[in-house]
Design a protein around this motif. Structure first.
Motif, PDB file in Angstrom:
ATOM      1  N   SER A  42       0.823  -1.209   0.000  1.00  0.00           N
ATOM      2  CA  SER A  42       0.000   0.000   0.000  1.00  0.00           C
ATOM      3  C   SER A  42       0.857   1.260   0.000  1.00  0.00           C
ATOM      4  CB  SER A  42      -0.925   0.009   1.216  1.00  0.00           C
ATOM      5  OG  SER A  42      -1.779  -1.109   1.192  1.00  0.00           O
ATOM      6  N   GLY A  43       1.944   1.228   0.743  1.00  0.00           N
ATOM      7  CA  GLY A  43       2.816   2.394   0.847  1.00  0.00           C
ATOM      8  C   GLY A  43       3.523   2.748  -0.445  1.00  0.00           C
ATOM      9  N   THR A  44       3.598   1.808  -1.371  1.00  0.00           N
ATOM     10  CA  THR A  44       4.276   2.076  -2.643  1.00  0.00           C
ATOM     11  C   THR A  44       3.292   2.246  -3.807  1.00  0.00           C
ATOM     12  OG1 THR A  44       4.535  -0.289  -3.103  1.00  0.00           O
ATOM     13  CG2 THR A  44       6.342   0.810  -1.926  1.00  0.00           C
ATOM     14  N   ARG A  69       0.121   3.703   9.115  1.00  0.00           N
ATOM     15  CA  ARG A  69       1.317   4.547   9.007  1.00  0.00           C
ATOM     16  C   ARG A  69       2.148   4.210   7.766  1.00  0.00           C
ATOM     17  NH1 ARG A  69       3.168   3.031  13.378  1.00  0.00           N
ATOM     18  NH2 ARG A  69       4.711   1.565  12.634  1.00  0.00           N
ATOM     19  N   GLU A  70       2.576   2.975   7.659  1.00  0.00           N
ATOM     20  CA  GLU A  70       3.470   2.582   6.570  1.00  0.00           C
ATOM     21  C   GLU A  70       2.737   2.434   5.239  1.00  0.00           C
ATOM     22  OE1 GLU A  70       5.873  -0.772   7.684  1.00  0.00           O
ATOM     23  OE2 GLU A  70       6.437   0.184   9.581  1.00  0.00           O
ATOM     24  N   ARG A  72       0.327   4.360   4.418  1.00  0.00           N
ATOM     25  CA  ARG A  72      -0.187   5.707   4.106  1.00  0.00           C
ATOM     26  C   ARG A  72      -1.695   5.652   3.862  1.00  0.00           C
ATOM     27  NH1 ARG A  72       3.897   6.852  -0.560  1.00  0.00           N
ATOM     28  NH2 ARG A  72       1.902   6.571  -1.550  1.00  0.00           N
ATOM     29  N   ARG A  74      -5.893   5.700   5.576  1.00  0.00           N
ATOM     30  CA  ARG A  74      -6.793   6.239   6.590  1.00  0.00           C
ATOM     31  C   ARG A  74      -7.900   5.230   6.850  1.00  0.00           C
ATOM     32  NH1 ARG A  74      -9.881   9.909   4.705  1.00  0.00           N
ATOM     33  NH2 ARG A  74      -9.344   9.636   2.541  1.00  0.00           N
ATOM     34  N   SER A 103      -6.440   5.409   0.712  1.00  0.00           N
ATOM     35  CA  SER A 103      -5.310   6.325   0.541  1.00  0.00           C
ATOM     36  C   SER A 103      -5.837   7.764   0.598  1.00  0.00           C
ATOM     37  CB  SER A 103      -4.593   6.036  -0.775  1.00  0.00           C
ATOM     38  OG  SER A 103      -5.450   6.232  -1.867  1.00  0.00           O
ATOM     39  N   PRO A 104      -4.936   8.737   0.761  1.00  0.00           N
ATOM     40  CA  PRO A 104      -5.371  10.133   0.924  1.00  0.00           C
ATOM     41  C   PRO A 104      -6.171  10.697  -0.243  1.00  0.00           C
ATOM     42  CG  PRO A 104      -3.078   9.897   1.563  1.00  0.00           C
ATOM     43  CD  PRO A 104      -3.500   8.593   0.930  1.00  0.00           C
TER      44      PRO A 104
END
Length: 131
Positions: A42-44, A69-70, A72, A74, A103-104
């Protein structure tokens, strides 16, 4: 399960997951490794991402915090309530194991728990929009 959806000119990555339940020490380790891999993936991500499923953990789990956190991500529950989903037959002792993380660049328009559908979990219904 990972799916890449084309929504007009935009893409969305959808991850459906169900880490193993933490029924013994070995399963806890396996679940935590699965969650670590989900966080890395998810972070990438290079497209908006939605990760949903029975994570077999509540928001109080260290693994859940790491995933947010890792990865990214919500928690889609923020602003909508606790939304406990399991076990259906032990009301009022439900806990929130079923999650939708975004994701944001994904907006949560609405989130609710659906009616019993024959599973030992209540379904989660989330209305989303891309920013």
């Amino acid at each position: 399960m990972v799916a890449q959806l084309e929504l007009g000119a935009r893409a969305l990555t959808l991850v459906g997951t169900h880490p193993v339940p933490p029924v013994n020490r070995q399963y806890v380790q396996w679940r935590d490794r699965q969650v670590e891999a989900l966080a890395r993936f998810s972070g990438t991500a290079t497209t908006p991402l939605v990760l949903a499923g029975d994570l077999n953990m509540t928001e109080r789990s260290p693994g859940f915090a790491r995933l947010l956190r890792e990865g990214r991500l919500r928690d889609s529950r923020v602003g909508f309530g606790v939304h406990a989903t399991w076990p259906v037959r032990l009301q009022p002792f439900l806990i929130p194991l079923d999650h939708c993380l975004v994701s944001p660049d994904v907006t949560v328009l609405d989130r609710r728990v659906g009616p019993a559908v024959g599973s030992d979990h209540y379904p989660v219904v989330v209305d989303l929009a891309l920013r």
